[in-house]
Every structure is written in C-alpha cells, then in structure tokens.
Design a protein around this motif. Structure first.
Motif, PDB file in Angstrom:
ATOM      1  N   CYS A 165      88.021  70.622  13.624  1.00 21.73           N
ATOM      2  CA  CYS A 165      88.989  69.894  12.809  1.00 21.73           C
ATOM      3  C   CYS A 165      89.790  70.876  11.955  1.00 21.73           C
ATOM      4  CB  CYS A 165      88.319  68.822  11.951  1.00 21.73           C
ATOM      5  SG  CYS A 165      87.170  69.422  10.726  1.00 21.73           S
ATOM      6  N   VAL A 166      90.963  70.425  11.525  1.00 20.06           N
ATOM      7  CA  VAL A 166      91.833  71.178  10.636  1.00 20.06           C
ATOM      8  C   VAL A 166      91.749  70.518   9.269  1.00 20.06           C
ATOM      9  CG1 VAL A 166      94.193  71.941  10.165  1.00 20.06           C
ATOM     10  CG2 VAL A 166      93.366  71.838  12.529  1.00 20.06           C
ATOM     11  N   ILE A 167      91.463  71.332   8.250  1.00 18.65           N
ATOM     12  CA  ILE A 167      91.211  70.833   6.902  1.00 18.65           C
ATOM     13  C   ILE A 167      92.206  71.513   5.966  1.00 18.65           C
ATOM     14  CG2 ILE A 167      89.447  70.629   5.107  1.00 18.65           C
ATOM     15  CD1 ILE A 167      87.474  71.492   7.499  1.00 18.65           C
ATOM     16  N   VAL A 168      92.938  70.721   5.175  1.00 17.11           N
ATOM     17  CA  VAL A 168      93.911  71.311   4.254  1.00 17.11           C
ATOM     18  C   VAL A 168      93.951  70.529   2.943  1.00 17.11           C
ATOM     19  CG1 VAL A 168      95.375  72.205   6.123  1.00 17.11           C
ATOM     20  CG2 VAL A 168      95.876  69.983   5.138  1.00 17.11           C
ATOM     21  N   GLY A 169      94.431  71.188   1.907  1.00 13.90           N
ATOM     22  CA  GLY A 169      94.714  70.519   0.648  1.00 13.90           C
ATOM     23  C   GLY A 169      93.705  70.777  -0.448  1.00 13.90           C
ATOM     24  N   SER A 170      93.984  70.155  -1.582  1.00 17.27           N
ATOM     25  CA  SER A 170      93.135  70.276  -2.761  1.00 17.27           C
ATOM     26  C   SER A 170      93.075  68.916  -3.439  1.00 17.27           C
ATOM     27  CB  SER A 170      93.712  71.332  -3.705  1.00 17.27           C
ATOM     28  OG  SER A 170      92.935  71.447  -4.849  1.00 17.27           O
ATOM     29  N   PRO A 171      92.040  68.136  -3.233  1.00 12.60           N
ATOM     30  CA  PRO A 171      90.867  68.446  -2.415  1.00 12.60           C
ATOM     31  C   PRO A 171      91.209  68.382  -0.926  1.00 12.60           C
ATOM     32  CG  PRO A 171      90.692  66.205  -3.233  1.00 12.60           C
ATOM     33  CD  PRO A 171      91.920  66.815  -3.866  1.00 12.60           C
ATOM     34  N   ALA A 172      90.498  69.187  -0.149  1.00 16.42           N
ATOM     35  CA  ALA A 172      90.789  69.303   1.277  1.00 16.42           C
ATOM     36  C   ALA A 172      90.402  68.040   2.033  1.00 16.42           C
ATOM     37  CB  ALA A 172      90.056  70.504   1.861  1.00 16.42           C
ATOM     38  N   LYS A 173      91.251  67.694   3.009  1.00 13.04           N
ATOM     39  CA  LYS A 173      91.021  66.542   3.891  1.00 13.04           C
ATOM     40  C   LYS A 173      91.302  66.957   5.328  1.00 13.04           C
ATOM     41  CE  LYS A 173      93.746  63.936   1.141  1.00 13.04           C
ATOM     42  NZ  LYS A 173      94.624  62.871   0.812  1.00 13.04           N
ATOM     43  N   ILE A 174      90.710  66.241   6.252  1.00 17.65           N
ATOM     44  CA  ILE A 174      90.963  66.492   7.672  1.00 17.65           C
ATOM     45  C   ILE A 174      92.348  65.951   8.024  1.00 17.65           C
ATOM     46  CG2 ILE A 174      90.238  65.968  10.032  1.00 17.65           C
ATOM     47  CD1 ILE A 174      87.366  65.654   8.917  1.00 17.65           C
ATOM     48  N   VAL A 175      93.182  66.807   8.641  1.00  8.97           N
ATOM     49  CA  VAL A 175      94.509  66.363   9.061  1.00  8.97           C
ATOM     50  C   VAL A 175      94.664  66.368  10.584  1.00  8.97           C
ATOM     51  CG1 VAL A 175      95.653  66.979   6.897  1.00  8.97           C
ATOM     52  CG2 VAL A 175      95.525  68.667   8.759  1.00  8.97           C
ATOM     53  N   LYS A 176      93.766  67.089  11.284  1.00  8.14           N
ATOM     54  CA  LYS A 176      93.787  67.107  12.749  1.00  8.14           C
ATOM     55  C   LYS A 176      92.358  67.254  13.260  1.00  8.14           C
ATOM     56  CE  LYS A 176      98.248  69.244  13.842  1.00  8.14           C
ATOM     57  NZ  LYS A 176      98.874  70.389  14.517  1.00  8.14           N
ATOM     58  N   LYS A 177      92.145  66.702  14.444  1.00  6.72           N
ATOM     59  CA  LYS A 177      90.875  66.881  15.151  1.00  6.72           C
ATOM     60  C   LYS A 177      91.190  67.188  16.605  1.00  6.72           C
ATOM     61  CE  LYS A 177      87.951  63.764  12.470  1.00  6.72           C
ATOM     62  NZ  LYS A 177      87.156  62.530  12.494  1.00  6.72           N
ATOM     63  N   TYR A 178      90.318  67.969  17.219  1.00  8.44           N
ATOM     64  CA  TYR A 178      90.479  68.263  18.641  1.00  8.44           C
ATOM     65  C   TYR A 178      89.914  67.117  19.458  1.00  8.44           C
ATOM     66  CZ  TYR A 178      90.232  70.653  23.112  1.00  8.44           C
ATOM     67  OH  TYR A 178      90.388  71.003  24.427  1.00  8.44           O
ATOM     68  N   ASN A 179      90.704  66.628  20.402  1.00 11.49           N
ATOM     69  CA  ASN A 179      90.274  65.555  21.288  1.00 11.49           C
ATOM     70  C   ASN A 179      89.854  66.193  22.615  1.00 11.49           C
ATOM     71  OD1 ASN A 179      90.161  63.499  23.240  1.00 11.49           O
ATOM     72  ND2 ASN A 179      91.643  62.254  22.121  1.00 11.49           N
ATOM     73  N   PRO A 180      88.546  66.183  22.931  1.00 14.41           N
ATOM     74  CA  PRO A 180      88.086  66.847  24.159  1.00 14.41           C
ATOM     75  C   PRO A 180      88.580  66.159  25.439  1.00 14.41           C
ATOM     76  CG  PRO A 180      86.234  65.783  23.030  1.00 14.41           C
ATOM     77  CD  PRO A 180      87.439  65.639  22.150  1.00 14.41           C
ATOM     78  N   GLN A 181      88.918  64.853  25.380  1.00 12.07           N
ATOM     79  CA  GLN A 181      89.428  64.167  26.567  1.00 12.07           C
ATOM     80  C   GLN A 181      90.848  64.632  26.908  1.00 12.07           C
ATOM     81  OE1 GLN A 181      87.651  62.158  24.192  1.00 12.07           O
ATOM     82  NE2 GLN A 181      85.881  62.345  25.546  1.00 12.07           N
ATOM     83  N   THR A 182      91.720  64.693  25.882  1.00 10.88           N
ATOM     84  CA  THR A 182      93.111  65.083  26.127  1.00 10.88           C
ATOM     85  C   THR A 182      93.325  66.584  25.993  1.00 10.88           C
ATOM     86  OG1 THR A 182      93.727  64.792  23.804  1.00 10.88           O
ATOM     87  CG2 THR A 182      93.943  62.865  25.262  1.00 10.88           C
ATOM     88  N   LYS A 183      92.324  67.275  25.423  1.00 10.31           N
ATOM     89  CA  LYS A 183      92.408  68.714  25.151  1.00 10.31           C
ATOM     90  C   LYS A 183      93.587  69.064  24.249  1.00 10.31           C
ATOM     91  CE  LYS A 183      90.060  70.119  29.427  1.00 10.31           C
ATOM     92  NZ  LYS A 183      88.819  69.656  28.997  1.00 10.31           N
ATOM     93  N   VAL A 184      93.817  68.181  23.250  1.00 10.50           N
ATOM     94  CA  VAL A 184      94.913  68.349  22.299  1.00 10.50           C
ATOM     95  C   VAL A 184      94.371  68.181  20.879  1.00 10.50           C
ATOM     96  CG1 VAL A 184      97.112  67.330  21.502  1.00 10.50           C
ATOM     97  CG2 VAL A 184      96.613  67.502  23.947  1.00 10.50           C
ATOM     98  N   TRP A 185      94.920  68.979  19.957  1.00 10.88           N
ATOM     99  CA  TRP A 185      94.632  68.806  18.536  1.00 10.88           C
ATOM    100  C   TRP A 185      95.515  67.674  18.029  1.00 10.88           C
ATOM    101  CZ3 TRP A 185      91.010  71.598  15.715  1.00 10.88           C
ATOM    102  CH2 TRP A 185      90.410  72.664  16.374  1.00 10.88           C
ATOM    103  N   GLU A 186      94.912  66.566  17.614  1.00 14.85           N
ATOM    104  CA  GLU A 186      95.671  65.374  17.250  1.00 14.85           C
ATOM    105  C   GLU A 186      95.630  65.125  15.756  1.00 14.85           C
ATOM    106  OE1 GLU A 186      93.662  62.422  19.619  1.00 14.85           O
ATOM    107  OE2 GLU A 186      94.654  63.070  21.470  1.00 14.85           O
ATOM    108  N   LYS A 187      96.766  64.677  15.211  1.00 12.68           N
ATOM    109  CA  LYS A 187      96.811  64.296  13.799  1.00 12.68           C
ATOM    110  C   LYS A 187      95.903  63.110  13.572  1.00 12.68           C
ATOM    111  CE  LYS A 187     101.407  66.024  12.805  1.00 12.68           C
ATOM    112  NZ  LYS A 187     102.746  65.706  12.308  1.00 12.68           N
ATOM    113  N   THR A 188      95.288  63.063  12.371  1.00 16.38           N
ATOM    114  CA  THR A 188      94.317  61.997  12.105  1.00 16.38           C
ATOM    115  C   THR A 188      94.917  60.806  11.370  1.00 16.38           C
ATOM    116  OG1 THR A 188      93.680  62.980   9.999  1.00 16.38           O
ATOM    117  CG2 THR A 188      92.400  63.620  11.957  1.00 16.38           C
TER     118      THR A 188
END
Length: 183
Positions: free
Chosen positions: A158-181
């Motif tokens: 997952c991609v985590i950003v901010g203060s406080p940090a939150k997840i903004v993207k996760k990798y989808n193993p089916q599509t093999k794409v990093w998707e916005k959450t």
C-alpha cells in the motif's frame, strides 16, 4: 573513496554491535548508544549522520540489503525491526517509544516511556522526512510518502501519505495495478 572509508569504519565499529554483517558500510555517525543491542544484516548501507540508540534493553534489527540515507534517527526501547531490502531516505525518524505526558508539572523527559511494537516490512520505501511513530507496523512493500507521520498497522502493498498518514493506494494482485483507495 568515501565508501572504502565507510567500509573500514564498519569493520572497526563491528565489534561493538550485537551483529554487523559484512559487506556492509557505515558513514560517519553522529550518535550511537547501546549498539551492542543493534543487529545489522549483510549488505546494509548506512550513510553519514546516523543517530541510533537503544534504551531500557531495547534492540534494533536491520535485515539484509537495507539502505539508510543521511540524517536518520532510530531509537528503540523494545524490539524495532527494519525488513530486508528496504530503503529509508534522508531525515527520517523511526521509533517504538512514546513519552508519557499525563503527569501535570513533571517534565516530559522525566515521565515514563511507553513502548509499542514498531516494524517495517520487507522491501518498504520510506520517503524523505517521514516519521514512523511507536506502534507502526508496515507490511511488505509499503510506500511511505515524504514528510508523512505514520502510526498504525498497514497491510502489504500500500501507499501511505499525509499527517496523519492514510492509505491512498493499494496493489491489486488480480489486475496487477496500484489502485486509488478513495479514503
């Protein structure tokens, strides 16, 4: 030439660490405390101006093939682990310690320390200026954005950003794409 000096420094310092796997190298540190409880794997590259300290029986475990850039501060009073093949950019702070502040009129430094497990998974990327706070568990291949303040448990990929940090993207193993959450 610098890296040869850093390799020689690592060899000289290695006897003082709990473990110092070779070939690893160490740029000139600023401050080291309790390093007999620091365990460094093979092929670890530590750039100059590291501040690393263990307190109250804490330990730090840095797995193989980790890169720690300049001006990084790591402190532990419990078990703190950095997973293999992770990259930590400059000016990052990593800890498993919180200071209690609830006693009115007492200096925060003189109050008890609170220890919470902190673990960085394998193949993580910690962006410049990030703070990995006590109680943070990062899964495999988490990406932490620059200047993020991270506390909590985060899943693999997952991609985590901010203060406080939150997840903004996760990798989808089916599509093999990093998707916005959408969070």
């Amino acid at each position: 030439m610098d890296k040869l000096i850093w390799a020689f420094r690592a060899l000289c310092y290695s006897a003082f660490f709990g473990k110092f796997g070779l070939p690893s190298y160490l740029g000139k540190p600023i401050f080291l405390k309790g390093i007999r409880y620091v365990f460094i794997g093979r092929k670890v590259r530590i750039f100059p101006h590291l501040r690393m300290e263990t307190l109250a029986g804490g330990s730090i475990h840095i797995k193989d093939d980790v890169v720690i850039s300049q001006n990084v501060h790591i402190t532990s009073a419990g078990t703190l682990e950095i997973g293999k093949s992770s990259l930590i950019l400059a000016n990052v702070f990593i800890t498993n310690i919180d200071h209690d502040y609830t006693e009115i009129g007492a200096h925060v430094v003189k109050q008890k320390i609170l220890v919470k497990e902190t673990k960085i998974g394998d193949n993580c990327f910690i962006g410049m200026g990030a703070a990995i706070m006590a109680g943070t568990i990062l899964g495999k291949q988490c990406i932490v954005g620059a200047n993020s303040v991270v506390r909590g448990v985060f899943p693999d990929y997952c991609v985590i950003v901010g203060s406080p940090a939150k997840i903004v993207k996760k990798y989808n193993p089916q599509t093999k794409v990093w998707e916005k959450t959408g969070e």
